[in-house]
Design a protein around this motif. Structure first.
Motif, PDB file in Angstrom:
ATOM      1  N   ALA A   8       1.101  -1.118  -0.189  1.00 58.51           N
ATOM      2  CA  ALA A   8      -0.573   0.069  -0.151  1.00 58.51           C
ATOM      3  C   ALA A   8       1.055   1.238   0.079  1.00 58.51           C
ATOM      4  N   ASN A   9       2.563   1.056  -0.131  1.00 61.98           N
ATOM      5  CA  ASN A   9       2.511   2.259   0.528  1.00 61.98           C
ATOM      6  C   ASN A   9       3.661   3.303  -0.684  1.00 61.98           C
ATOM      7  N   ILE A  12       0.129   1.673  -7.396  1.00 64.36           N
ATOM      8  CA  ILE A  12      -1.154   1.079  -7.679  1.00 64.36           C
ATOM      9  C   ILE A  12      -1.920   0.412  -6.079  1.00 64.36           C
ATOM     10  N   LYS A  33       6.677  -1.258   4.605  1.00 63.07           N
ATOM     11  CA  LYS A  33       7.572   0.262   5.297  1.00 63.07           C
ATOM     12  C   LYS A  33       6.739   1.309   5.821  1.00 63.07           C
ATOM     13  N   ASP A  55       5.507  -8.751   5.431  1.00 65.73           N
ATOM     14  CA  ASP A  55       6.161  -8.823   4.310  1.00 65.73           C
ATOM     15  C   ASP A  55       5.852  -9.919   3.589  1.00 65.73           C
ATOM     16  N   SER A  57       6.197 -11.876   1.272  1.00 65.72           N
ATOM     17  CA  SER A  57       7.477 -13.299   1.020  1.00 65.72           C
ATOM     18  C   SER A  57       7.901 -14.241   1.983  1.00 65.72           C
ATOM     19  N   ASN A  79      -2.104  -6.977  -3.019  1.00 66.12           N
ATOM     20  CA  ASN A  79      -1.573  -6.266  -4.572  1.00 66.12           C
ATOM     21  C   ASN A  79      -0.478  -6.203  -4.484  1.00 66.12           C
ATOM     22  N   ALA A  80       0.816  -6.342  -3.434  1.00 63.16           N
ATOM     23  CA  ALA A  80       1.804  -6.042  -3.721  1.00 63.16           C
ATOM     24  C   ALA A  80       2.706  -7.670  -4.751  1.00 63.16           C
ATOM     25  N   VAL A 102       6.195 -13.510  -3.600  1.00 59.66           N
ATOM     26  CA  VAL A 102       5.403 -12.024  -3.459  1.00 59.66           C
ATOM     27  C   VAL A 102       4.090 -12.682  -3.956  1.00 59.66           C
ATOM     28  N   ILE A 129      -4.681  -8.586  -7.330  1.00 62.83           N
ATOM     29  CA  ILE A 129      -4.773  -7.923  -8.646  1.00 62.83           C
ATOM     30  C   ILE A 129      -3.673  -9.227  -9.480  1.00 62.83           C
ATOM     31  N   ASP A 130      -3.975  -9.281 -11.047  1.00 63.76           N
ATOM     32  CA  ASP A 130      -3.292 -10.667 -11.269  1.00 63.76           C
ATOM     33  C   ASP A 130      -2.642  -8.767 -12.497  1.00 63.76           C
ATOM     34  N   PRO A 177      -5.351  -4.616 -13.786  1.00 64.65           N
ATOM     35  CA  PRO A 177      -5.168  -2.918 -13.625  1.00 64.65           C
ATOM     36  C   PRO A 177      -5.121  -2.268 -14.756  1.00 64.65           C
ATOM     37  N   TRP A 179      -2.279  -1.012 -17.115  1.00 62.57           N
ATOM     38  CA  TRP A 179      -0.367  -1.106 -18.177  1.00 62.57           C
ATOM     39  C   TRP A 179      -0.457   0.802 -17.303  1.00 62.57           C
ATOM     40  N   THR A 182       3.952   3.092 -13.038  1.00 61.68           N
ATOM     41  CA  THR A 182       3.946   3.557 -11.363  1.00 61.68           C
ATOM     42  C   THR A 182       5.710   3.212 -11.969  1.00 61.68           C
TER      43      THR A 182
HETATM   44  N1  LIG Z   1       1.921  -1.365 -13.162  1.00 59.09           N
HETATM   45  C1  LIG Z   1       1.410  -1.825 -14.155  1.00 59.09           C
HETATM   46  O1  LIG Z   1       1.395  -2.264 -15.190  1.00 59.09           O
HETATM   47  C2  LIG Z   1       0.726  -3.529 -14.265  1.00 59.09           C
HETATM   48  C3  LIG Z   1       0.336  -3.987 -14.828  1.00 59.09           C
HETATM   49  C4  LIG Z   1      -0.613  -4.980 -14.294  1.00 59.09           C
HETATM   50  C5  LIG Z   1      -0.147  -6.186 -12.995  1.00 59.09           C
HETATM   51  N2  LIG Z   1      -0.041  -4.848 -12.510  1.00 59.09           N
HETATM   52  C6  LIG Z   1       0.095  -5.645 -11.133  1.00 59.09           C
HETATM   53  O2  LIG Z   1       0.080  -4.379 -10.069  1.00 59.09           O
HETATM   54  C7  LIG Z   1       0.088  -5.024  -8.364  1.00 59.09           C
HETATM   55  C8  LIG Z   1       0.861  -3.618  -7.878  1.00 59.09           C
HETATM   56  O3  LIG Z   1       2.293  -3.090  -8.639  1.00 59.09           O
HETATM   57  P1  LIG Z   1       2.418  -1.420  -9.009  1.00 59.09           P
HETATM   58  O4  LIG Z   1       1.962  -1.488 -10.520  1.00 59.09           O
HETATM   59  O5  LIG Z   1       1.372  -0.632  -8.647  1.00 59.09           O
HETATM   60  O6  LIG Z   1       4.597  -1.865  -8.780  1.00 59.09           O
HETATM   61  P2  LIG Z   1       5.111  -1.283  -7.454  1.00 59.09           P
HETATM   62  O7  LIG Z   1       5.291   0.011  -8.375  1.00 59.09           O
HETATM   63  O8  LIG Z   1       6.381  -1.463  -8.176  1.00 59.09           O
HETATM   64  O9  LIG Z   1       4.268  -1.535  -6.122  1.00 59.09           O
HETATM   65  C9  LIG Z   1       4.375  -2.256  -5.930  1.00 59.09           C
HETATM   66  C10 LIG Z   1       4.309  -2.935  -4.127  1.00 59.09           C
HETATM   67  O10 LIG Z   1       4.695  -3.947  -3.864  1.00 59.09           O
HETATM   68  C11 LIG Z   1       4.825  -4.076  -3.044  1.00 59.09           C
HETATM   69  N3  LIG Z   1       5.958  -5.202  -2.846  1.00 59.09           N
HETATM   70  C12 LIG Z   1       7.153  -5.686  -3.044  1.00 59.09           C
HETATM   71  N4  LIG Z   1       7.103  -6.943  -1.922  1.00 59.09           N
HETATM   72  C13 LIG Z   1       6.652  -6.829  -1.526  1.00 59.09           C
HETATM   73  C14 LIG Z   1       6.460  -7.809  -0.364  1.00 59.09           C
HETATM   74  N5  LIG Z   1       7.789  -9.203  -0.708  1.00 59.09           N
HETATM   75  N6  LIG Z   1       5.524  -7.263   0.686  1.00 59.09           N
HETATM   76  C15 LIG Z   1       5.575  -6.688   1.520  1.00 59.09           C
HETATM   77  N7  LIG Z   1       4.680  -5.779  -0.467  1.00 59.09           N
HETATM   78  C16 LIG Z   1       5.796  -5.777  -1.443  1.00 59.09           C
HETATM   79  C17 LIG Z   1       6.449  -3.047  -2.991  1.00 59.09           C
HETATM   80  O11 LIG Z   1       6.700  -2.414  -1.866  1.00 59.09           O
HETATM   81  P3  LIG Z   1       8.155  -1.892  -1.480  1.00 59.09           P
HETATM   82  O12 LIG Z   1       7.992  -0.159  -2.066  1.00 59.09           O
HETATM   83  O13 LIG Z   1       8.395  -2.280   0.525  1.00 59.09           O
HETATM   84  O14 LIG Z   1       9.097  -3.238  -1.995  1.00 59.09           O
HETATM   85  C18 LIG Z   1       4.958  -1.706  -3.428  1.00 59.09           C
HETATM   86  O15 LIG Z   1       4.482  -0.975  -2.874  1.00 59.09           O
HETATM   87  C19 LIG Z   1       1.914  -5.602  -8.246  1.00 59.09           C
HETATM   88  O16 LIG Z   1       0.967  -6.909  -8.308  1.00 59.09           O
HETATM   89  C20 LIG Z   1       1.281  -5.738 -10.463  1.00 59.09           C
HETATM   90  O17 LIG Z   1       2.307  -6.949 -10.663  1.00 59.09           O
HETATM   91  C21 LIG Z   1       0.665  -3.852 -12.460  1.00 59.09           C
END
Ligand SMILES: NC(=O)c1ccc[n+]([C@@H]2O[C@H](COP(=O)([O-])OP(=O)(O)OC[C@H]3O[C@@H](n4cnc5c(N)ncnc54)[C@H](OP(=O)(O)O)[C@@H]3O)[C@@H](O)[C@H]2O)c1
Length: 223
Positions: A8-9, A12, A33, A55, A57, A79-80, A102, A129-130, A177, A179, A182
């Motif tokens: 959540a930090n 998305i 965090k 965490d 993982s 979502n992570a 994760v 969130i896939d 979600p 493209w 982020t």
């Molecule tokens: N962005 C896209 O285009 C896209 C497309 C399809 C699907 N998604 C999915 O959408 C979701 C969010 O993606 P995003 O784009 O927001 O990615 P992002 O900006 O990279 O953020 C990823 C988030 O996951 C957290 N995370 C990673 N490993 C973790 C762990 N071991 N324990 C707890 N939290 C953890 C990160 O926390 P830290 O700050 O601690 O690393 C961060 O809050 C993901 O499941 C991703 O696969 C994204």
């Protein structure tokens, strides 16, 4: 309603947190965090926000989190996620282990521990969130084998849990979600996190059928 959102930090997850709060919900923001400025600022603005360390993982962290959680959850959003860019035949073994921990096991084992601790409210929802990159029907290529394989497995988690939770009347579904701009999606992504989050929170309010795969606009996707 009480939402529990992992990762959540930022990205998305942060946008989902803000959107759920804006609509008058309580949000438990689970993050590695808990001191992150983004969340602290929100909390200090008077939002109905609880920040907790998790965490996904780390199985011990999941167990600790689930037993310490003081609230019942209506909407769990797994979502992570992590993405490593890797293609056959240059795959890296460790990327798969980390992606599974994760993207797949985090969602599955957090759900299990919350269920065992009786923290999932009857009639609630579990949203995984896939990604379209986890769709087997749509796979012709991928930017990441470890990501696609772990997200396809997450879709199986959705399907299996949707059957299990019929009795509890908990609806389980996967969401792509879009493209999204982020750290993971990159600057060239066409969708803003806020727009993706609005769509996903809409789905969290509207979806009434379990075991499906949608994009953030509500269009049904093939597995
Ligand atoms: N962005 C896209 O285009 C896209 C497309 C399809 C699907 N998604 C999915 O959408 C979701 C969010 O993606 P995003 O784009 O927001 O990615 P992002 O900006 O990279 O953020 C990823 C988030 O996951 C957290 N995370 C990673 N490993 C973790 C762990 N071991 N324990 C707890 N939290 C953890 C990160 O926390 P830290 O700050 O601690 O690393 C961060 O809050 C993901 O499941 C991703 O696969 C994204």
């Amino acid at each position: 309603m009480t939402y529990l959102i992992t990762g959540a930090n930022r990205g998305i997850g942060l946008a989902l947190t803000k959107e759920a709060l804006k609509r008058g919900n309580k949000v438990i923001a689970a993050t590695r965090k808990p001191k992150e400025e983004n969340l602290i600022k929100l909390k200090n603005s008077g939002a109905d926000l609880v920040i907790m360390e998790l965490d996904v993982s780390d199985y011990d962290s999941i167990i600790r989190f689930s037993s310490e959680l003081k609230y019942d959850v209506d909407i769990l959003i797994n979502n992570a996620g992590v993405l490593y860019r890797d293609r056959f035949p240059e795959l890296v073994y460790e990327n798969f282990i980390s992606s599974f921990k994760v993207n797949t096991l985090g969602a599955l084992f957090l759900t299990q521990e919350l269920y065992k601790n009786k923290k999932l409210r009857q009639g609630g929802k579990i949203i995984n969130i896939d990604s379209i990159l986890g769709s087997i029907s749509n796979a012709s290529g991928t930017t990441s084998y470890s990501y696609s394989v772990s997200k396809a497995a997450l879709n199986m988690v959705t399907k299996l849990l949707s059957s299990f939770f019929l009795r509890e009347q908990i609806i389980v579904f996967s969401v792509h979600p879009g493209w999204v701009k982020t750290d993971m999606g990159g600057k060239e992504a066409p969708i803003e996190p806020e727009d993706s989050a609005k769509g996903i929170i809409d789905l969290s309010e509207k979806v009434s059928e379990t075991g499906k795969f949608y994009d953030f606009t509500g269009r049904e996707l093939e597995w």
